[in-house]
Design an enzyme around this catalytic site. Structure first.
Site, PDB file in Angstrom:
ATOM      1  N   PRO A 103      -5.094   3.476  10.988  1.00  0.00           N
ATOM      2  CA  PRO A 103      -4.120   3.231   9.946  1.00  0.00           C
ATOM      3  C   PRO A 103      -3.274   2.003  10.202  1.00  0.00           C
ATOM      4  O   PRO A 103      -2.822   1.761  11.317  1.00  0.00           O
ATOM      5  CB  PRO A 103      -3.248   4.474   9.972  1.00  0.00           C
ATOM      6  CG  PRO A 103      -3.648   5.234  11.185  1.00  0.00           C
ATOM      7  CD  PRO A 103      -4.579   4.426  11.959  1.00  0.00           C
ATOM      8  N   GLU A 104      -3.055   1.273   9.149  1.00  0.00           N
ATOM      9  CA  GLU A 104      -2.129   0.154   9.160  1.00  0.00           C
ATOM     10  C   GLU A 104      -0.935   0.569   8.292  1.00  0.00           C
ATOM     11  O   GLU A 104      -0.855   1.727   7.884  1.00  0.00           O
ATOM     12  CB  GLU A 104      -2.830  -1.100   8.627  1.00  0.00           C
ATOM     13  CG  GLU A 104      -4.154  -1.362   9.335  1.00  0.00           C
ATOM     14  CD  GLU A 104      -4.889  -2.593   8.855  1.00  0.00           C
ATOM     15  OE1 GLU A 104      -4.233  -3.529   8.368  1.00  0.00           O
ATOM     16  OE2 GLU A 104      -6.127  -2.618   8.947  1.00  0.00           O
TER      17      GLU A 104
END
Length: 266
Positions: free
Chosen positions: A2-3
């Site tokens: 995840p960013e």
DNA sequence: ACGAGCGCCTGTCGGC
DNA sequence: TGCCGACAGGCGCTCG
């Protein structure tokens, strides 16, 4: 995985389930999940505290509790699931927090890179992070000044969480393509006008990522559909949507890097 | 200060 | 079918 957009999506989905929940028990299934404190201290301290808010800072999930703050970093393969107590834990669950409402939180983390902190002073962990790219306080002129302060390849610089918080491999490749900047461009050679375009591009890809609930590739992170709007990431040898040239894939800073050799000249 | 290399982990995919 | 290397949304460390 995840960013920033994925963490933002996760945090927004968790909020209703977590606010006000009291932690009644904790199971640590992979010891090294805890960055701090030691497992015995963690259990002793976290039990009995209630979650008062659900926030994000960079790629960290921030859960202020009654006394301390719980910080969760998902790294490459982490996810947070809320399940009924009647449902069994899963193979990749590394930490489980049981609540006062017949539900539990599972920190799933296949590759075991993710980390959790329980601390009275979250700034010790979060304090070194760069600015939030979507905050009003993050200005184009500020980005330009910061770029001038380094002589670094632009892609690894954008990935450096001390420089800006939240950019990851996908959104960095997308932002650089949108801004027509080659990933190896030296940061101090970027002109003010280009910096302004980069600033807009960063904010645009992050905002669109959030609007699409993040990017779902494989099945590590589910529910988003920004993968259907990517311009370069994962599009090796496919035609650039701007000019038709085949997208190239190389390695920059030990990360797979996608760019259009025609639109993004060095 | 900068960049390369590597370690940390598990799983999947492609080539032979 | 099976094995083996490459690779994956991250980041911290060492070394030159």
């Amino acid at each position: 995985m995840p960013e920033l957009p994925e963490v933002e999506t996760i945090v927004n989905r968790l909020r209703a389930d977590l606010i006000g929940r009291k932690i009644e028990a904790a199971d640590l299934l992979w010891e090294r999940t805890l960055a701090s404190p030691k497992p015995a201290h963690f259990k002793k301290n976290v039990i009995g505290q209630s979650i008062s808010a659900v926030k994000r800072r960079g790629k960290y999930i921030v859960l202020p509790l009654s006394l301390d703050t719980l910080l969760i970093h998902l790294r490459m393969s982490g996810d947070i699931l809320i399940r009924r107590e009647s449902e069994p834990i899963h193979k990749h669950d590394r930490l489980v927090l049981h609540f006062d409402n017949e539900h539990y939180l599972a920190f799933s983390n296949m590759r075991k890179f993710g980390r959790v902190w329980l601390t009275p002073t979250p700034e010790d962990v979060l304090g070194k992070l760069g600015p939030e790219p979507l905050d009003d306080a993050f200005r184009a002129e500020m980005l330009y000044e910061k770029l001038q302060g380094h002589k670094r390849q632009i892609k690894p610089l954008l990935l450096d969480q001390h420089f800006i918080a939240g950019m990851g491999n996908i959104y960095t490749d997308e932002a650089l393509h949108l801004a027509d900047l080659h990933p190896l461009t030296k940061s101090d050679l970027i002109k003010e006008k280009q910096a302004q375009i980069l600033w807009k591009s960063i904010r645009k890809v992050l905002r669109e990522g959030i609007a699409r609930n993040g990017t779902s590739i494989d099945w590590i992170y589910r529910g988003g559909d920004f993968q259907n709007y990517l311009q370069v990431y994962g599009r090796k040898n496919k035609p650039c949507f701007k000019c038709g040239s085949p997208i190239k894939k190389t390695t920059v800073g030990q990360r797979g890097t996608h760019f259009c050799p025609q639109c993004q000249k060095e």
